[in-house]
Design a protein around this motif. Sequence first.
Motif, PDB file in Angstrom:
ATOM      1  N   PHE A   1     -13.693   8.754   6.805  1.00 49.94           N
ATOM      2  CA  PHE A   1     -12.580   8.167   6.919  1.00 49.94           C
ATOM      3  C   PHE A   1     -12.845   6.512   6.329  1.00 49.94           C
ATOM      4  CE2 PHE A   1      -9.997   4.919   9.413  1.00 49.94           C
ATOM      5  CZ  PHE A   1      -8.935   5.586   9.476  1.00 49.94           C
ATOM      6  N   GLY A   2     -13.925   6.045   6.622  1.00 49.47           N
ATOM      7  CA  GLY A   2     -14.508   4.814   6.020  1.00 49.47           C
ATOM      8  C   GLY A   2     -14.238   4.698   4.746  1.00 49.47           C
TER       9      GLY A   2
ATOM     10  N   LEU B   1      -8.114   0.241   0.810  1.00 45.42           N
ATOM     11  CA  LEU B   1      -7.910  -1.227   0.904  1.00 45.42           C
ATOM     12  C   LEU B   1      -8.142  -1.824  -0.400  1.00 45.42           C
ATOM     13  CD1 LEU B   1      -8.079  -3.603   3.132  1.00 45.42           C
ATOM     14  CD2 LEU B   1     -10.753  -3.412   2.941  1.00 45.42           C
ATOM     15  N   ASP B   2      -8.910  -1.339  -1.367  1.00 41.95           N
ATOM     16  CA  ASP B   2      -9.387  -1.730  -2.751  1.00 41.95           C
ATOM     17  C   ASP B   2      -8.013  -1.550  -3.435  1.00 41.95           C
ATOM     18  OD1 ASP B   2     -11.357  -2.415  -4.507  1.00 41.95           O
ATOM     19  OD2 ASP B   2     -10.980  -0.681  -5.439  1.00 41.95           O
ATOM     20  N   PHE B   3      -7.472  -0.643  -3.405  1.00 42.71           N
ATOM     21  CA  PHE B   3      -6.099  -0.396  -4.085  1.00 42.71           C
ATOM     22  C   PHE B   3      -5.189  -1.419  -3.496  1.00 42.71           C
ATOM     23  CE2 PHE B   3      -2.067   1.944  -4.577  1.00 42.71           C
ATOM     24  CZ  PHE B   3      -2.014   2.120  -6.035  1.00 42.71           C
ATOM     25  N   PHE B   4      -4.979  -1.685  -2.402  1.00 45.72           N
ATOM     26  CA  PHE B   4      -4.172  -2.525  -1.888  1.00 45.72           C
ATOM     27  C   PHE B   4      -4.434  -4.166  -2.117  1.00 45.72           C
ATOM     28  CE2 PHE B   4      -2.806  -5.274   1.727  1.00 45.72           C
ATOM     29  CZ  PHE B   4      -1.337  -5.398   1.493  1.00 45.72           C
ATOM     30  N   VAL B   5      -5.817  -4.467  -2.395  1.00 43.19           N
ATOM     31  CA  VAL B   5      -6.001  -5.835  -2.793  1.00 43.19           C
ATOM     32  C   VAL B   5      -5.686  -6.016  -4.146  1.00 43.19           C
ATOM     33  CG1 VAL B   5      -7.870  -7.400  -3.289  1.00 43.19           C
ATOM     34  CG2 VAL B   5      -7.858  -5.868  -1.010  1.00 43.19           C
ATOM     35  N   ARG B   6      -5.916  -4.941  -5.118  1.00 45.39           N
ATOM     36  CA  ARG B   6      -5.468  -5.029  -6.493  1.00 45.39           C
ATOM     37  C   ARG B   6      -3.792  -5.273  -6.655  1.00 45.39           C
ATOM     38  NH1 ARG B   6      -7.555  -0.836  -9.305  1.00 45.39           N
ATOM     39  NH2 ARG B   6      -8.432   0.294  -7.498  1.00 45.39           N
TER      40      ARG B   6
ATOM     41  N   ASN C   1       3.797  -4.364   1.403  1.00 50.14           N
ATOM     42  CA  ASN C   1       3.706  -4.647   2.729  1.00 50.14           C
ATOM     43  C   ASN C   1       2.122  -3.792   3.087  1.00 50.14           C
ATOM     44  OD1 ASN C   1       4.022  -3.102   5.171  1.00 50.14           O
ATOM     45  ND2 ASN C   1       5.907  -3.980   5.218  1.00 50.14           N
ATOM     46  N   VAL C   2       1.447  -4.187   3.817  1.00 52.92           N
ATOM     47  CA  VAL C   2       0.320  -3.593   4.334  1.00 52.92           C
ATOM     48  C   VAL C   2       0.463  -2.467   5.033  1.00 52.92           C
ATOM     49  CG1 VAL C   2       0.066  -4.747   6.437  1.00 52.92           C
ATOM     50  CG2 VAL C   2      -2.189  -4.083   5.363  1.00 52.92           C
ATOM     51  N   ASN C   3       1.412  -2.251   5.966  1.00 52.94           N
ATOM     52  CA  ASN C   3       1.852  -1.106   6.587  1.00 52.94           C
ATOM     53  C   ASN C   3       2.221   0.236   5.535  1.00 52.94           C
ATOM     54  OD1 ASN C   3       2.680  -3.092   8.789  1.00 52.94           O
ATOM     55  ND2 ASN C   3       2.134  -1.348   9.891  1.00 52.94           N
TER      56      ASN C   3
ATOM     57  N   ILE D   1      -1.881   1.279   5.332  1.00 49.88           N
ATOM     58  CA  ILE D   1      -2.074   1.983   6.581  1.00 49.88           C
ATOM     59  C   ILE D   1      -1.534   3.384   6.440  1.00 49.88           C
ATOM     60  CG2 ILE D   1      -1.753   2.059   8.897  1.00 49.88           C
ATOM     61  CD1 ILE D   1      -1.986  -1.172   8.737  1.00 49.88           C
ATOM     62  N   ARG D   2      -0.234   3.624   5.982  1.00 54.40           N
ATOM     63  CA  ARG D   2       0.234   4.964   6.011  1.00 54.40           C
ATOM     64  C   ARG D   2      -0.579   5.883   5.081  1.00 54.40           C
ATOM     65  NH1 ARG D   2       5.855   5.857   3.156  1.00 54.40           N
ATOM     66  NH2 ARG D   2       6.007   7.898   3.415  1.00 54.40           N
TER      67      ARG D   2
END
Lengths: 342, 253
Positions: B32-33, B40-45, B58-60, B64-65
């Motif tokens: 899970f980690g 998270l990495d993908f989202f930051v980029r 959108n972070v959700n 998160i999804r």
Amino acid sequence: MIEVQHLTKRYGPFTAVDDVSFRVQKGEILGFLGPNGAGKTTTMRVLTGYMPATDGTATVAGFDVFANPVEAKRRIGYLPETPPLYPDMTVREYLTFVAKLKLPKTVSKSERTERIDSAMRKTHVDDMANRHCSRLSKGYKQRVGLAQALLHDPEVLILDEPTAGLDPKQIIETRDLIRGLAGNHTIVLSTHILPEVSQTCNRVVIINKGRVVAVDTPDNLTRQLKGSATLYVQVDASGADAAAALATVPGVRGVSPFDRDDQDGHLGFEITAETDRDVRRDVARVIVDKGWGLLELRPLRMSLEDIFLQLTTDESAKAEETPDAPEASAAVDATNGEVPNA
Amino acid sequence: MRNVLTIAGKELRSYFTSPVGWVVMGFFALLFGYFFFAHLDFFVRRSMQSAMGGGPVNVNQDMIRGVFSNATIIILFLMPMITMRTYAEEKRSGTIELLLTSPVTDIEIVLGKFFGAVGFFVALMGVTMLDMSLVFIFGNPEVMPVLTAYLGLLLMGGAFISLGLFVSSTTKNQVVAGAATFVVLLLLWVISWVGSSFGPNTAAVLSYLSITEHFDDFSKGVIDTKHALYYLSVTAFGLFLTVKSVDTERWRG
């Protein structure tokens, strides 16, 4: 207290228990005797509500085990063949779990602890209270299993080979414990160890191939199967025909050679006498009158083991078993010797 | 009810007194980690691209999804290890004789084991909350979709557990129970793939049966009773099968 009627259990085409009926009175200890695969464990499992019967009824403490299993189970303590212990629990944790399941929900926590302590004391496992079940010896496992069965002070105790795997001292303690429990509890136990039956049980059910072969007290069984009294006599007749001489003794129905010691010329005979007639004096007199040496004279009592063999083996096999009888009884005596006061 | 709690407590405890529970929990946390970090990495980029003139993020929706959707796959793989021992172990060691001869009903035993496993599953979810809390500490996501996603995971987990319990009740062998549970869950996962070859009606049925089809709405923050009902009915069906299986086992001896 326990009533079993026409109990039958089939596994597919195999009939494990066939039309078994018996009753156990309150406070009685009933011994269940039979060879492996005779249906002892199956019968016990039906009685404890572990499995339903194919046919017939079983009532424990007034509750039908099929119609009212929970009420019947509340009144039964059961020690299966392998003690049902959880390896990763300590003895105390295990007994606490069992107590929560088996004791009425009205019992307070302090009373529960008290009951657990008392069950541990009775079965002498209190010194291992904090040991994990996986690290117990076979004897301790067996006794923790017994503690589990006693925990809720059930009216009926069903014990599948309670002394299996114990050392002689523990066997004595366990038998004493079981005998001490009778009266307040009604006990059904199965065993392979025959002296155990005569020592602990009030009544015996001998079961073979799923059928009840005999139900009686150990004493009655011995008497009943002993149609006539037999004696063993060993003489030093120095080559004379002792058998013929012995056959002339009044009351003697038959004399058959039993064993012989060629080196010394000692002869052993089995003498069958008429029932209820003590021929020992006359036999001794005849031998002494002839000037022979009387080396041994003793009644040949049929041990429970012989009865067991006689009842559970076929006619043809029985003929072969008979010469072995004194050996078998000697084995029983030896076991008795090991466990004095038992 | 007390009996159910007693048995559930014993089951839950057994996960933590044997290595199995800790191993499953450790691997779950690790996987899970990893997925959490990857998303998270993908989202930051993506956010940096967005700041330089890309579309809004959108972070959700964008992180998160995805994490939850991956969590369902980890659960699919690890669930057999949670349920495989429930009955198989007790049958092998003979302790089932204690339960079946205690003054409790079969239903109480089955429910006890079910809730014990659910309890452990909830503990697993608790581990994921450590990761999730980071998003809340450093970001500003909506709470509702996260909560509904957890509800969805719980419902799905319940369905998986009841099926695993049933499979475990049919065998004495833990490995067989684990493998068979995995097959059952995986088939339920992919059952909709072949639907279109059998015509539209069959496709609709198969798609309805598929476990994944029902999770997506939860991770979007939508509680649809249709999906909740699906998971609950699978759970009830699994428990029903388990009770029946324990009962037939008694007859067969």
